[in-house]
Each structure stands twice: as C-alpha cells, then as structure tokens.
Design an enzyme around this catalytic site. Structure first.
Site, PDB file in Angstrom:
ATOM      1  N   SER A 712       0.835  -1.280  -0.103  1.00  0.00           N
ATOM      2  CA  SER A 712      -0.085   0.026   0.053  1.00  0.00           C
ATOM      3  C   SER A 712       0.878   1.266  -0.035  1.00  0.00           C
ATOM      4  O   SER A 712       0.296   2.372  -0.196  1.00  0.00           O
ATOM      5  CB  SER A 712      -1.080   0.041   1.142  1.00  0.00           C
ATOM      6  OG  SER A 712      -0.187  -0.034   2.438  1.00  0.00           O
ATOM      7  N   LYS A 755      -6.076   3.661   9.036  1.00  0.00           N
ATOM      8  CA  LYS A 755      -4.990   4.726   8.411  1.00  0.00           C
ATOM      9  C   LYS A 755      -5.404   6.172   8.276  1.00  0.00           C
ATOM     10  O   LYS A 755      -5.016   6.870   8.485  1.00  0.00           O
ATOM     11  CB  LYS A 755      -4.806   4.242   6.795  1.00  0.00           C
ATOM     12  CG  LYS A 755      -4.199   2.891   6.733  1.00  0.00           C
ATOM     13  CD  LYS A 755      -3.816   2.681   5.239  1.00  0.00           C
ATOM     14  CE  LYS A 755      -3.182   1.262   5.225  1.00  0.00           C
ATOM     15  NZ  LYS A 755      -2.957   0.777   3.733  1.00  0.00           N
TER      16      LYS A 755
END
Length: 807
Positions: A712, A755
């Site tokens: 990611s 996140k």
C-alpha cells in the site's frame, strides 16, 4: 570456662596408649582393640611388667603418631587383665583405676613412655551426694525402662550395689551415656565428685527426653499401623460377608462414601452416556481396596463428572433495550460493534420465542410433533464472534458487558503462548495428575452450561511437538459440532452449544484459515481523538479517582487538560497509555493529599505538564514544510494505523537502486515497480532520456528497527521518486496510500479506517485514496471526515498532480 583439676600426687612412669574417639573412665571394665605398632608394643611391654598402662584420648583422630601436644592432658590409669594377639592386632581387657595427668615425655621409642601424676577425687560423701546418687539411679532405671541399651560386660550393674561410692557411680553411668568425645573428656577432667554427679544427671535427663520422644513416635506409628491393618482386615471381612449375603439373595449395602457418590450421580441429571460411564466407574470403585492407588484416580474422576453443570443453565434474559443500555453505559463509541451484538441478541431472542411457540403447538395438537423448522428459521447453532483490533480498544471489556446484558456468567481464559493440545482437550486418564482441558475447567468454574466464554489472544496460540491447540479448538468453536465436545479426561461428550463463545485477537492473519472460517470477525478500529476524550472523561478519570482514594475530594480534570494528555503524552490506537497517564496524575495528587499539602481541585493544562513532565509528542507529527524527495505514506499495524515517511536521495552512480529501512519483500517489489514506472514514463515526467544510467537512487523508510511490508505504500514511493527527480516538493499536509502497478494504476487497499484515523491524529489535512476505496468512507467517524479532505484517484498521474507542488 576451664575445669580446675584437684591436687596431683603419686607420680609414675608408665607406657602410654593413644585412643581415637574414645574415653575410658575409672571404675569400668571394657575391651579394647589396638592396631598401631606403638600401641601394641606398649601393651605387650606393660603386660609383661606390672600390667599398668595409661590411656589418653587424641585431640585429632587423624594423627597417626601422636605426641604429648596431640593428646588431652588428662587420661586414665588402667590395669590389663588379659590380652590376645591375632593378625597384627591386640584385643585387651582393661580396667580403669584412676585419673592421671600427663606431666612429661620420658621416651618415644619403641613406644611413648610418660611421667604421669594421679589426680585425687575431691568432694565429701554427705547427704546431698547421697540424694544426688539416688536421683541419678532412679533416672537411670527410667532410661532402662524406656529402652536404653547398655553393654553388660562393662560391669554396670555394680552401680546398684550398696557398696558403690558416688564418684564410682558417676563414672560408670557416664560411660553408658551417648556423648560426644569432647563431652566425655570434660567429664573425665572433673575431679569434683559433686560436679560429675550433677553433669551426668543433666546428660542423662537429656537422653531420657530423646528416648521419650522416640517412644512416642514409635507408639503413634505402631497405632497407625495397627489401625490400618485392622481397617484392612475388617474391610476384607466385610467384603466376604457382603459376598455371602449376595449369594443368599440379600441386598448389598453400600458404604457411606460410595453411597454419597451414587446419590450425587443421581442428582446431577447427567445425559445417558455420561450416567452410564459414571455408574461403571462407581462399580469399579466399590470393588477396589481403599489402598489401591487407582481408587483415588477414579474418585477424582467421579468428582469431576458430578461437578459438571450437565443441566444447570442461567436464565436467558434477552432484553434488547437493556442490552443496548448496558453496552452504552460501559463503552463510548464502537457503534457498529454494538449494532452487530444487538443483532446477534435479537436472533437469540427470536430463536427462544420460536422454541416456545413449537412447544405450545405440540400441546395444542395433543402431542403431535409440528414440522421441524429449517436452520434458516433459527435451529442452527449460534455464531462464534471474533473481535479483532489493536490493544486497548475494549475487546475484552465488551465481552463482560455482553454477559452483564444477558445476565449470564462470564468466564475468560487466555490462549496466549499455549502450545500443548492437552491444554484445550485435557489429558487422558492414563497419566498421573491428569486434568480436563481449560474449556471444561472454565465451564465447571462457571457452574453453568451457557456462560459467556471469552477466549482471549486467540491469534497468539503456538504449536509444537505436543500438538496444535488451534486444531483442538475447531470442534469447540464449530456450532455444528460443539454440542458433543469431547474432552480426553471426561471421555464423554459435553454439550457446549449453549455457550456464547467470543474470541479476541490483534491480528487475523495468524489465525489458521479453518479456525477463522468458523467465526464471524468483528473489527475494532482505533479510537478517534473525540472518542478518547469522552472515554477519559466519562470512564477512565472517575475510575482512577475512585481507585486512588480521591473520590471524596471532588477532583476534576478540565477539557483542555484531557486533550493535552491525548495529544502530547499518548500516541496509540487504544486508551491504555491514556489510562496510565491519568493514574500517574492521581498518584501525584494522592501524595499531596496524604501529606496535607495544597493541590488544585480542577486540574488545568499547566498542572498536567507539571505532573507528567516534559511533552512526549508534538501536536502534529506531520512535516513542518514541503520537502523534495519526501512523501507521507499511511500504514496499518497491529496497534492500529500509523504514518510513515518515504525518503529518496539521488547521487551520481551507475543506476543502482538501494533500499533500506528493514523493508519486507512485498515493499521492495513496490519500490522496484515504482522505479520502473518512472523510467518507463520519463518523457511525460519531463526527465532526460537515460537519466537513470548515471544516477544511484536510495529509498529509505525511517525507524529502521521496525520491520515494514505490504504493497500500500506504492503511490507514496512513486511520488517521492518523482519529487526527487523533478525537484518538485511534496505537499506536507498530504498523506497517501495505494498500490501502484507498472502501468500507473492505483489499486484498492485495506485498513482504510485505521490509516485515516492515524492521519487525522498526525495532523494531515488531505488524504489520497484509491478510487475503489470510496465505499470505506462510511466507516470513518464524521468528526474525522469534517477535518480531512479526501482525494480519490485511479492513476498515478492524478496522485502526482495533487501531491506535488510546482517548484
């Protein structure tokens, strides 16, 4: 204190024989065995002369050829009645005559000859001496009656003769006592008759106490043995009588112990299989001797069987409103988790009502069984819930709240570090000290067959040569199988279908797929700043104030102070560190209260800094200014979300790509993919052809001690590389996450909520997300969405357009 000897008289020159660990008293006759050459020579010379010899005891028995300094100064003058020489040894019969003192050495060869002086006995034979003698003789008779052994060849019976003098009695009795060599020598060196009588009396009384204790122990042991033997005899007689009565058709009468066990077996309402097993084991127990070790094992097994809650249940008080109220009272936020739990309880409530409806239909139809409902109508077993999330977000505590809402008992076991399958399924009864597994033990402790059962840290189960505990959990956590859970120790199935199982863990990846498939996973995200504020204000601060004895002091913590602790002293997904800081403040205040010093009733930000010390974190961990070759990425960790910085440095070289920061294989591949994209699109990016041939590129992710992996960070890596090559700074307020392909496509990633919360905590204002992750915004708290602008992209060109600033 040294013993003073009496006046010395009658000096003689006589052979000396040294004795080891032995003291000869006057007025006794004893046999001696001598083996040393000098001792043998002295005895033979003396026997051929006047048959007199002096015996002195060595101070150190290890000295082979003792001199005057090696011998005690007081010894005994003895007469040799007879000697017998065989194989280098001499057996001599000696008779003690008087005490003597070693004056000087006359010669040392062929044996030791010394000048000695006789020590006269002191003391009068008065009434006091006679009384002492009578008491001493009475005590000696008592010792003999208690079993004291005495060698008859020592002439000890002469002490009871009327002609025996007090000093002679003291010496003869001293020779029979069990004394150390030093104690015997001390008695020998006592010239006073009265002192010897008193000392011998003291030693004899001490020996009598020991003899009495030995006799008491012997009597107790004997009584116990006789009782055991009698009990065994009577039991055998009883068995014989019972056997004969049985043959005559009489009913067999059970003993009290087996009768109690039989009554317990009847009363616990076991299922047929367990009841059959219990009766078989009880019959075995009846036929065994009480001293058979296996009887104890069977008795323990039956106690476990009868202690299990085979039919005990806690009433299912499923009230959705009360459950919702309980969850809200105990936890702030976690709305989706609470919603899922309420849904679960609603299904449980409907299943209960459906069973009651079927029962009523059966009664109305006169016993006819109505059609069996399908599993979709609620007959299937309950779902196993699995709470996954970072530490400190309330996974364990919400399990307790569920139990409180249902009115059920709550039990918890920690599975962290378990490596033995027997911890789950139990040990087989063939092993000494065998016990059921932890699941059966916990259900027994709860004393209910339908508790709320929390299996904590299920992601930390190990496996080794003793088996795989996670495989043993498959049966317990399978709603279709756990109604007949088999424990190795119980050997009969136990119904776990009524147990409300909840498992917890930090990471889902380490749970085996087969076990994961049996559970419904509910993810616990990290808390937002606002949620932490309310948790601290409404739950943690009142709890710490009460636990530190400050409840009556009306201590308050201002809102700015709480936010100060959250922002500047903690950086976590949960609230454990926050609670520790609140406890630290309470301890400081508690000390001031105990010392009767002044303290603020309402704690402000300045008080927090005074109590907790220097600030641990800055208000924002984002960069202070826009930098070239530095991008901010977003990461997911076991402890929630976090941000990471991607640094790129260029230097003259040969086109080498260097990767540092303890990157995993997947992240290294992301770096290579990002670099390949840049090299393939050099023209669109405004770079020179062949730029990479003369440049080395170094990609580094700080905090090198922490392992990092995953795809990611691809867009952040590509952005940092382009920034370094084009000299365009990356906007510091922009965080980004997404996997990048060689064609520049930005792919969907996971852990969006964690996140985003981490980015909000770090002070970022813009977040670049893959276009396919737009759906995940529903899980983001509204307070976070208001303060962050989300940019959704499908291609790396869009990322660079939003993230890079024109130089």
């Amino acid at each position: 204190m040294p013993i003073l000897l009496g006046p010395s008289k009658v000096e003689k020159t006589l052979p000396v024989v040294a004795l080891r660990e032995s003291v000869i008293f006057p007025h006794i006759e004893v046999p001696l065995t001598l083996g040393r050459p000098k001792s043998n020579a002295a005895v033979k010379a003396s026997f051929l002369a006047d048959k007199n010899v002096v015996l002195f005891t060595q101070k150190d028995s290890s000295v082979e050829d003792p001199g005057k300094d090696d011998l005690y100064s007081v010894g005994t003058l003895c007469a040799l009645d007879s000697i017998l020489e065989t194989d280098g040894s001499i057996y001599a019969w000696v008779r003690g005559i008087a005490r003597v003192r070693f004056e000087e050495v006359v010669s040392t060869q062929p044996f030791l000859v010394a000048k000695v002086s006789q020590i006269e006995e002191t003391g009068e034979e008065n009434d006091e001496a006679k009384a002492l003698v009578n008491y001493l003789l009475d005590q000696f008779r008592r010792a003999l009656n208690l079993g004291k052994s005495v060698e008859r060849n020592m002439g000890i019976l002469r002490v009871f003769a009327e002609s025996a003098r007090p000093g002679e009695i003291a010496d003869q009795l001293a020779s029979t006592l069990d004394l150390k060599t030093e104690e015997r020598q001390a008695l020998l060196e006592m010239p006073s008759m009265r002192d010897r009588l008193e000392r011998v009396t003291w030693f004899l009384n001490r020996e009598i106490k020991i003899l009495e204790l030995e006799q008491s122990i012997h009597q107790k042991t004997q009584a116990k043995f006789e009782k055991g033997a009698m009990e065994s005899f009577l039991r055998e007689r009883k068995k014989t009588i019972e056997k004969e009565l049985k043959e005559l058709g009489s009913e067999e009468e059970e003993d009290s112990e087996t009768k109690k066990m039989a009554d317990k077996i009847k009363s616990v309402n076991m299922p047929p299989l367990a009841l059959k097993k219990a009766k078989e084991e009880l019959d075995r127990l009846k036929k065994m001797s009480v001293y058979n070790p296996e009887a104890g094992y069977i008795r323990t097994y039956l106690e476990w069987l009868t202690a299990m809650p085979w039919s005990k249940k806690t009433a299912n008080n499923v009230s959705l409103k009360r459950a919702e109220k309980t969850l809200d009272e105990d936890h702030w936020g976690l709305e989706k988790i609470k919603e899922r739990i309420i849904e679960y309880l609603a299904v449980m409530h409907l299943r209960k009502n459906q069973k009651a409806k079927i029962k009523d239909q059966k009664e109305e139809t006169g016993g006819l069984v109505p059609p069996k409902p399908s599993k979709s109508e609620g007959e299937g077993g309950p779902t196993i819930l699995c709470f996954i999330g970072p530490p400190g977000v309330g996974k364990t505590s919400i399990g307790k709240s569920v139990a409180r809402a249902l009115g059920r008992k709550f039990i918890r076991i920690s599975l962290g570090g378990i490596r033995d399958e027997a911890e789950i399924r139990g040990h087989r009864r063939t092993y000494v000290g065998a016990l059921p597994g932890r699941i059966i033990q916990a259900v027994k402790t709860a004393d209910s067959k339908n508790p709320v059962f929390m299996l904590d840290e299920i992601d930390k189960i190990g496996a080794d040569f003793r088996g795989d505990p996670s495989a043993a959990l498959l049966e317990a956590l399978d709603p279709e199988q756990n109604k007949e859970f088999s424990d190795h120790y119980l050997e009969v199935p136990f119904d776990l279908s009524g147990v409300f199982f909840i498992t917890t863990g930090n990471v889902l990846d380490s749970i085996p797929p087969a076990l994961r498939d049996r559970m419904e996973v509910i993810r616990f995200p990290g808390y937002t700043e606002e949620e932490k504020f309310h948790i601290a204000k409404d739950f943690l601060w009142p709890k710490q104030v009460g636990s530190h004895g400050l409840a009556g002091n009306h201590l308050k913590l201002s809102e700015p102070a709480i936010y100060e602790i959250i922002r500047r002293y903690t950086r976590e997904a949960g609230v454990r560190d926050l609670e520790r800081n609140l406890a630290n403040i309470c301890r400081k205040v508690a000390r001031k209260v105990a010392e009767k010093k002044e303290y603020p009733q309402s704690l402000a930000t300045s008080d927090v800094r005074k109590f907790l010390g220097p600030l641990r974190f800055s208000a924002t961990i984002a960069e202070k200014k826009d930098e070239v070759g530095l991008a901010t990425g977003l990461a997911w960790t076991e402890a929630g979300g976090d941000i990471l910085f991607i640094e790129v440095a260029l230097m003259p070289g040969k086109g080498t790509l260097m990767l540092t920061g303890q990157l995993g294989d997947v992240m290294k591949e992301s770096c290579q993919a990002a670099m390949s994209y840049v090299r393939a699109h050099w023209k669109e990016l405004g770079l020179k052809e062949g730029f990479a041939k003369k440049l080395d590129t170094h990609i580094h992710v700080p905090e090198g001690a922490i392992p990092k992996d995953g795809p990611s960070a691809g867009v952040a890596i590509a952005t940092a590389i382009v920034s370094a090559l084009t000299k365009r700074p990356v906007r510091r307020a922009v965080g980004m996450t997404g996997e990048v392909t060689l064609r520049g496509r930005v792919l969907e990633i996971g852990g969006v909520k964690e996140k985003v919360i981490a980015a909000h905590r770090a002070g970022l204002k813009y977040i670049i997300l893959p276009k396919d992750n737009r759906k995940d915004l529903e899980d983001i708290p509204n307070t976070v969405k208001k303060e962050i602008k989300f940019i959704f992209v499908a291609h790396l060109d869009e990322v660079l357009k939003s993230a890079l600033r024109n130089s």
